[in-house]
Motif scaffolding. Structure first.
Motif, PDB file in Angstrom:
ATOM      1  N   ASP A   3       1.111   7.517 -17.255  1.00  0.00           N
ATOM      2  CA  ASP A   3       1.885   8.064 -16.130  1.00  0.00           C
ATOM      3  C   ASP A   3       1.641   7.285 -14.848  1.00  0.00           C
ATOM      4  O   ASP A   3       2.574   7.008 -14.083  1.00  0.00           O
ATOM      5  N   ALA A   4       0.393   6.918 -14.579  1.00  0.00           N
ATOM      6  CA  ALA A   4       0.067   6.184 -13.350  1.00  0.00           C
ATOM      7  C   ALA A   4       0.670   4.787 -13.373  1.00  0.00           C
ATOM      8  O   ALA A   4       1.263   4.338 -12.387  1.00  0.00           O
ATOM      9  N   VAL A   5       0.526   4.085 -14.495  1.00  0.00           N
ATOM     10  CA  VAL A   5       1.095   2.740 -14.599  1.00  0.00           C
ATOM     11  C   VAL A   5       2.616   2.810 -14.513  1.00  0.00           C
ATOM     12  O   VAL A   5       3.249   1.993 -13.831  1.00  0.00           O
ATOM     13  N   ALA A   6       3.218   3.792 -15.182  1.00  0.00           N
ATOM     14  CA  ALA A   6       4.678   3.942 -15.140  1.00  0.00           C
ATOM     15  C   ALA A   6       5.161   4.159 -13.712  1.00  0.00           C
ATOM     16  O   ALA A   6       6.185   3.606 -13.302  1.00  0.00           O
ATOM     17  N   ALA A   7       4.418   4.946 -12.928  1.00  0.00           N
ATOM     18  CA  ALA A   7       4.804   5.187 -11.536  1.00  0.00           C
ATOM     19  C   ALA A   7       4.805   3.890 -10.731  1.00  0.00           C
ATOM     20  O   ALA A   7       5.692   3.666  -9.908  1.00  0.00           O
ATOM     21  N   VAL A   8       3.840   3.011 -10.993  1.00  0.00           N
ATOM     22  CA  VAL A   8       3.799   1.718 -10.310  1.00  0.00           C
ATOM     23  C   VAL A   8       4.951   0.840 -10.794  1.00  0.00           C
ATOM     24  O   VAL A   8       5.628   0.190  -9.995  1.00  0.00           O
ATOM     25  N   LEU A   9       5.206   0.834 -12.092  1.00  0.00           N
ATOM     26  CA  LEU A   9       6.274  -0.003 -12.641  1.00  0.00           C
ATOM     27  C   LEU A   9       7.640   0.373 -12.069  1.00  0.00           C
ATOM     28  O   LEU A   9       8.438  -0.501 -11.732  1.00  0.00           O
ATOM     29  N   THR A  16       0.822  -1.210   0.000  1.00  0.00           N
ATOM     30  CA  THR A  16       0.000   0.000   0.000  1.00  0.00           C
ATOM     31  C   THR A  16       0.856   1.260   0.000  1.00  0.00           C
ATOM     32  O   THR A  16       0.562   2.217  -0.719  1.00  0.00           O
ATOM     33  N   GLY A  17       1.939   1.271   0.761  1.00  0.00           N
ATOM     34  CA  GLY A  17       2.816   2.445   0.807  1.00  0.00           C
ATOM     35  C   GLY A  17       3.432   2.779  -0.534  1.00  0.00           C
ATOM     36  O   GLY A  17       3.723   3.947  -0.825  1.00  0.00           O
ATOM     37  N   GLN A  18       3.642   1.766  -1.374  1.00  0.00           N
ATOM     38  CA  GLN A  18       4.211   2.009  -2.697  1.00  0.00           C
ATOM     39  C   GLN A  18       3.204   2.637  -3.650  1.00  0.00           C
ATOM     40  O   GLN A  18       3.567   3.080  -4.729  1.00  0.00           O
ATOM     41  N   LEU A  19       1.958   2.676  -3.252  1.00  0.00           N
ATOM     42  CA  LEU A  19       0.910   3.248  -4.092  1.00  0.00           C
ATOM     43  C   LEU A  19       0.557   4.680  -3.708  1.00  0.00           C
ATOM     44  O   LEU A  19      -0.286   5.301  -4.343  1.00  0.00           O
ATOM     45  N   ARG A  20       1.220   5.200  -2.678  1.00  0.00           N
ATOM     46  CA  ARG A  20       0.937   6.586  -2.257  1.00  0.00           C
ATOM     47  C   ARG A  20       1.191   7.556  -3.405  1.00  0.00           C
ATOM     48  O   ARG A  20       2.182   7.452  -4.110  1.00  0.00           O
TER      49      ARG A  20
END
Length: 111
Positions: free
Chosen positions: A46-52, A29-33
């Motif tokens: 942009d959102a998917v890239a941030a998760v990747l 969860t913290g990695q999704l902040r």
């Protein structure tokens, strides 16, 4: 920790090395902040890239993602979305019951 491997059709270069396989781990969860999950689900780049960037091994850089084949990006995005599915069936949340016809609320004690 749950992981999944994605084999790329077109390799990317990370730190001077050609990479054909990316391992993704289920984000905490913290990695999704700071990431809007709705945007991840609608495959916002942009959102998917941030998760990747936060969940890949070897670590995908923004530059590598920018130069990635769209089909490979989509395969990685689908793998990310798979982490948001529950591994077991979760029963639906029931709505609260309406007050009894006598006009008063009822309560039950835990047994």
């Amino acid at each position: 920790m749950k992981t999944t491997k994605v084999t790329l059709d077109t390799p990317v270069t990370i730190d001077g090395a050609e990479v054909r396989e990316i391992t993704l781990h289920r984000p905490l969860t913290g990695q999704l902040r700071g990431i809007r999950l709705l945007e991840v689900h609608t495959l916002n780049v942009d959102a998917v890239a941030a998760v990747l960037v936060r969940t890949s091994q070897p670590v995908l850089t923004e530059g590598a993602i920018d130069l990635m084949d769209p089909a490979d990006f989509t395969a990685l995005a689908q793998a990310v979305l798979g982490f948001f599915e529950a591994s077991t069936s979760i029963p639906p949340i029931s709505s609260p019951t309406s007050p009894s016809s006598s006009g008063g609320a009822s309560a039950t004690s835990p047994t």
